[in-house]
Motif scaffolding. Structure first.
Motif, PDB file in Angstrom:
ATOM      1  N   GLY A  36      40.577  39.739  51.006  1.00 14.45           N
ATOM      2  CA  GLY A  36      41.245  38.907  51.947  1.00 14.45           C
ATOM      3  C   GLY A  36      41.992  39.902  52.714  1.00 14.45           C
ATOM      4  O   GLY A  36      42.681  39.317  53.590  1.00 14.45           O
ATOM      5  N   ALA A  46      36.704  37.410  48.755  1.00 13.69           N
ATOM      6  CA  ALA A  46      36.418  37.716  50.205  1.00 13.69           C
ATOM      7  C   ALA A  46      36.345  39.268  50.177  1.00 13.69           C
ATOM      8  O   ALA A  46      36.791  39.816  49.269  1.00 13.69           O
ATOM      9  CB  ALA A  46      37.700  37.321  50.890  1.00 13.69           C
ATOM     10  N   GLN A  55      40.156  32.543  45.392  1.00 11.86           N
ATOM     11  CA  GLN A  55      39.038  32.596  46.554  1.00 11.86           C
ATOM     12  C   GLN A  55      39.519  33.806  47.205  1.00 11.86           C
ATOM     13  O   GLN A  55      38.434  34.489  47.897  1.00 11.86           O
ATOM     14  CB  GLN A  55      39.260  31.456  47.412  1.00 11.86           C
ATOM     15  CG  GLN A  55      39.133  29.993  46.856  1.00 11.86           C
ATOM     16  CD  GLN A  55      38.764  28.996  47.901  1.00 11.86           C
ATOM     17  OE1 GLN A  55      38.390  29.338  49.155  1.00 11.86           O
ATOM     18  NE2 GLN A  55      39.007  27.831  47.482  1.00 11.86           N
ATOM     19  N   LEU A  56      40.610  34.220  47.402  1.00 12.69           N
ATOM     20  CA  LEU A  56      40.790  35.536  48.109  1.00 12.69           C
ATOM     21  C   LEU A  56      39.996  36.803  47.676  1.00 12.69           C
ATOM     22  O   LEU A  56      39.653  37.550  48.195  1.00 12.69           O
ATOM     23  CB  LEU A  56      42.176  35.654  48.234  1.00 12.69           C
ATOM     24  CG  LEU A  56      42.992  34.930  49.476  1.00 12.69           C
ATOM     25  CD1 LEU A  56      44.306  35.275  49.147  1.00 12.69           C
ATOM     26  CD2 LEU A  56      42.519  35.304  50.839  1.00 12.69           C
ATOM     27  N   ALA A  90      43.939  32.217  58.619  1.00 13.28           N
ATOM     28  CA  ALA A  90      42.980  31.527  57.816  1.00 13.28           C
ATOM     29  C   ALA A  90      43.462  30.187  57.120  1.00 13.28           C
ATOM     30  O   ALA A  90      44.473  30.146  56.933  1.00 13.28           O
ATOM     31  CB  ALA A  90      42.121  32.549  57.083  1.00 13.28           C
ATOM     32  N   ASP A  91      42.548  29.163  56.948  1.00 11.81           N
ATOM     33  CA  ASP A  91      42.746  28.068  56.151  1.00 11.81           C
ATOM     34  C   ASP A  91      41.985  27.983  55.050  1.00 11.81           C
ATOM     35  O   ASP A  91      40.845  28.264  55.229  1.00 11.81           O
ATOM     36  CB  ASP A  91      42.633  26.656  56.849  1.00 11.81           C
ATOM     37  CG  ASP A  91      43.680  26.430  58.060  1.00 11.81           C
ATOM     38  OD1 ASP A  91      44.926  26.696  57.542  1.00 11.81           O
ATOM     39  OD2 ASP A  91      43.413  25.987  59.214  1.00 11.81           O
ATOM     40  N   ILE A  92      42.357  27.900  53.875  1.00  9.41           N
ATOM     41  CA  ILE A  92      41.687  28.195  52.692  1.00  9.41           C
ATOM     42  C   ILE A  92      41.828  26.699  52.201  1.00  9.41           C
ATOM     43  O   ILE A  92      42.714  26.404  51.592  1.00  9.41           O
ATOM     44  CB  ILE A  92      42.146  29.099  51.643  1.00  9.41           C
ATOM     45  CG1 ILE A  92      42.297  30.491  52.273  1.00  9.41           C
ATOM     46  CG2 ILE A  92      41.416  29.179  50.384  1.00  9.41           C
ATOM     47  CD1 ILE A  92      43.074  31.592  51.597  1.00  9.41           C
ATOM     48  N   THR A  93      40.591  26.058  51.856  1.00  8.85           N
ATOM     49  CA  THR A  93      40.558  24.884  51.455  1.00  8.85           C
ATOM     50  C   THR A  93      40.353  24.728  49.685  1.00  8.85           C
ATOM     51  O   THR A  93      39.400  25.742  49.499  1.00  8.85           O
ATOM     52  CB  THR A  93      39.662  23.781  52.024  1.00  8.85           C
ATOM     53  OG1 THR A  93      38.113  24.534  51.795  1.00  8.85           O
ATOM     54  CG2 THR A  93      39.829  23.520  53.388  1.00  8.85           C
ATOM     55  N   THR A 149      45.357  22.431  51.075  1.00  9.14           N
ATOM     56  CA  THR A 149      44.832  23.549  52.208  1.00  9.14           C
ATOM     57  C   THR A 149      45.817  24.372  52.206  1.00  9.14           C
ATOM     58  O   THR A 149      47.053  24.335  52.509  1.00  9.14           O
ATOM     59  CB  THR A 149      44.354  22.787  53.325  1.00  9.14           C
ATOM     60  OG1 THR A 149      43.429  21.803  53.355  1.00  9.14           O
ATOM     61  CG2 THR A 149      43.776  23.898  54.432  1.00  9.14           C
ATOM     62  N   THR A 207      43.912  29.601  45.079  1.00  9.73           N
ATOM     63  CA  THR A 207      44.052  30.481  46.409  1.00  9.73           C
ATOM     64  C   THR A 207      43.742  31.942  46.107  1.00  9.73           C
ATOM     65  O   THR A 207      42.820  32.463  46.725  1.00  9.73           O
ATOM     66  CB  THR A 207      45.234  30.357  47.215  1.00  9.73           C
ATOM     67  OG1 THR A 207      45.509  28.825  47.288  1.00  9.73           O
ATOM     68  CG2 THR A 207      45.314  30.772  48.615  1.00  9.73           C
TER      69      THR A 207
END
Ligand SMILES: [Zn+2]
Ligand SMILES: [Zn+2]
Ligand SMILES: [Zn+2]
Ligand SMILES: [Zn+2]
Length: 506
Positions: free
Chosen positions: A113, A109, A105-106, A119-122, A239, A102
């Motif tokens: 982020g 952004a 992924q952030l 927000a939903d992070i898959t 998620t 996670t």
């Protein structure tokens, strides 16, 4: 002016000076009275909660799990699949991999982020697909079903002979006599006088092989498509729900609070230096990520065209908020002067910028981007109307000159076309009514040419008004009342010429 240095407020002042330059305000009209500057460290956190989304599927045949994204596991029964899935869910919540993925992924952004609300992070990389097969209850796994066409016998009644096994002899048509020698009372060579022969389709057997099952008596099961089993599939997609929360927001200066209320916390992505802490595992599928946004901030007291204003300045780039529309006054003064000529209005830089945008056929947004503050929408609308009206007035003479020239040229062309009997020749070649087609063609072409010529005249005249290097779009020019009048004149000229030359030749 206070003796303390305030670099951010000075930057803001320079921005305002640049906007005011050439717009009827002198630098002396924009002054700084005072400013409070501070460095702000805005702390916030992101609460991460692991949720797993489960996608269930049931389809006939073998497992296609590998195609759907995620590591696939095949199990022998549904019960085993359910327990394997539950085991996987526990496993991901107990390891810290979901947190690391996670955070990774952030970090891609904007602003890591920062300010991302609900927000939903898959975590697609962690998805798992479990599958198990289930026997088809309709065919008990055989994949076949009794044939309903032949009731499982494998044969159906012959349609050609309706199950009699016989058909009328095709040689004698059932007469029994030889059609080659009708007067000699000879028997038919095919049926030897019997008038009937064995059916040629079933060869006298009265039934044929069932076409639905090819004589096997069973067809493939319609429920499972002949596979005999179904695949049950469960895709587990981890998620993560991310909730951004500011800390200690009560202590923020009022100007900053207003800016954040309007622009959201994402505003700081562009303006601040954002640092992220390491994620803290809170257990029970929860984690926390700490953020800090650092940026300089100033609240400046300024005097803009005689009025006091409190201006908010955010970040190293000195982004301004709460700037009053201080350019409205000089613009309105120019607009209110009814006798103002285009040249006078164009002395204001903003008017010239607007004229350039309008003439080149660009959007009004292009102008708003050049003046993001200082002008109210109402005044921009008035400026636009004014500039368009002045352009129309200013180009009237050029377009009128072009109109006279065009009408003279068209008159010559009409005379040449009509006096040379081209119209009459055209009608004689095709059919009498073709003369009107000829008229319509000539008039249509004339209107098109006039429109182009007037636009071109206006555009080339406008080119002399704009600054060098600016583009002038033909499409930005309107035909207007003048264009319509000239068009009507051209049509009248053609009709008059037609009548006159017709009368002369008669
Ligand atoms: Zn079946
Ligand atoms: Zn059958
Ligand atoms: Zn026969
Ligand atoms: Zn038959």
């Amino acid at each position: 002016m206070s003796a303390h240095p305030h670099p951010l407020a000075d930057k803001a002042l320079a921005k305002l000076h640049r906007l005011a330059e050439g717009n009827g305000l002198s630098p002396a009209d924009i002054t700084l009275i005072g400013a409070e500057e501070q460095g702000i460290a805005f702390r916030a956190e992101m609460l991460l909660t692991l949720e797993t989304s489960l996608e269930k599927k049931r389809y006939p045949g073998f497992a296609r799990a590998a195609r759907r994204g995620g590591e696939a596991t095949q199990l022998s029964s549904q019960k085993e699949m359910d327990s394997a899935r539950a085991g996987f869910e526990t496993q991901i919540s107990e390891s810290s991999r979901w947190i690391n993925e996670t955070v990774a992924q952030l970090k891609e952004a904007p602003g890591n982020g920062f300010g991302m609300m609900a927000a939903d992070i898959t975590l697609d990389g962690m998805a798992r697909v479990f599958s198990a097969s289930e026997t088809c209850t309709s065919c008990q796994g055989s994949g076949t079903a009794p044939c309903t066409v032949c009731q499982s016998t494998g044969y159906v009644t012959c349609k050609h002979c309706q199950g009699t096994g016989q058909e009328l002899c095709p040689t004698c048509n059932g007469r029994g006599t030889d059609p080659q020698s009708p007067h000699e009372h000879k028997y038919c060579p095919t049926c030897a006088g019997a008038t009937y022969i064995n059916c040629r389709f079933c060869l006298g057997r009265r039934q044929v092989t069932c076409p639905a099952c090819n004589g096997r008596g069973r067809t493939s099961c319609a429920v499972c498509g002949g596979h005999g089993k179904f695949t049950l599939e469960q895709r587990v997609l981890p998620t993560v729900r991310a909730e951004f929360r500011p800390l200690e927001s009560a202590e923020l200066p009022s100007g900053l609070r207003r800016a954040l209320d309007r622009g959201g916390f994402k505003l700081l992505n562009r303006l601040a230096k954002i640092t992220v802490g390491t994620a803290e595992d809170l257990g029970n599928k929860k984690a926390r990520l700490a953020y800090e946004a650092q940026f300089p901030y100033a609240e400046a007291r300024a005097r803009l065209a005689g009025k006091a204003a409190r201006i908010t300045v955010i970040g190293e780039k000195a982004v301004l908020r709460d700037v009053p529309p201080f350019l409205d006054a000089p613009m309105e003064a120019a607009l209110d002067n009814a006798k103002a000529t285009l040249d006078k209005a164009l002395k204001l830089r903003a008017m010239g910028d607007l004229l350039a945008v309008l003439l080149s056929g660009r959007e009004l947004m292009d102008f708003m981007r050049q003046y993001p503050m200082g002008l109210s929408g109402q005044v921009v609308t008035r400026m636009r109307e004014h500039v368009l009206r002045l352009v129309q007035e200013r180009t009237l003479l050029a377009r009128a000159g072009a109109s006279c020239f065009c009408l003279a040229v068209l008159g010559g062309i009409y005379y040449a076309l009509l006096a040379s009997h081209l119209r009459a020749g055209f009608a004689a070649m095709l059919f009498p009514a073709a003369a009107y087609l000829f008229d319509a063609f000539v008039c249509g072409l004339s209107l098109l040419g006039l429109d182009m010529a007037l636009r071109f005249a206006a555009a080339s005249h406008m080119r002399s008004l704009t600054r060098p290097g600016e583009k002038v779009a033909l499409s930005g020019q309107r035909t207007g009342v003048l264009g319509l009048c000239v068009g009507a004149c051209a049509l009248f000229l053609y009709l008059a010429m037609l009548w006159f030359l017709g009368a002369v030749t008669r």
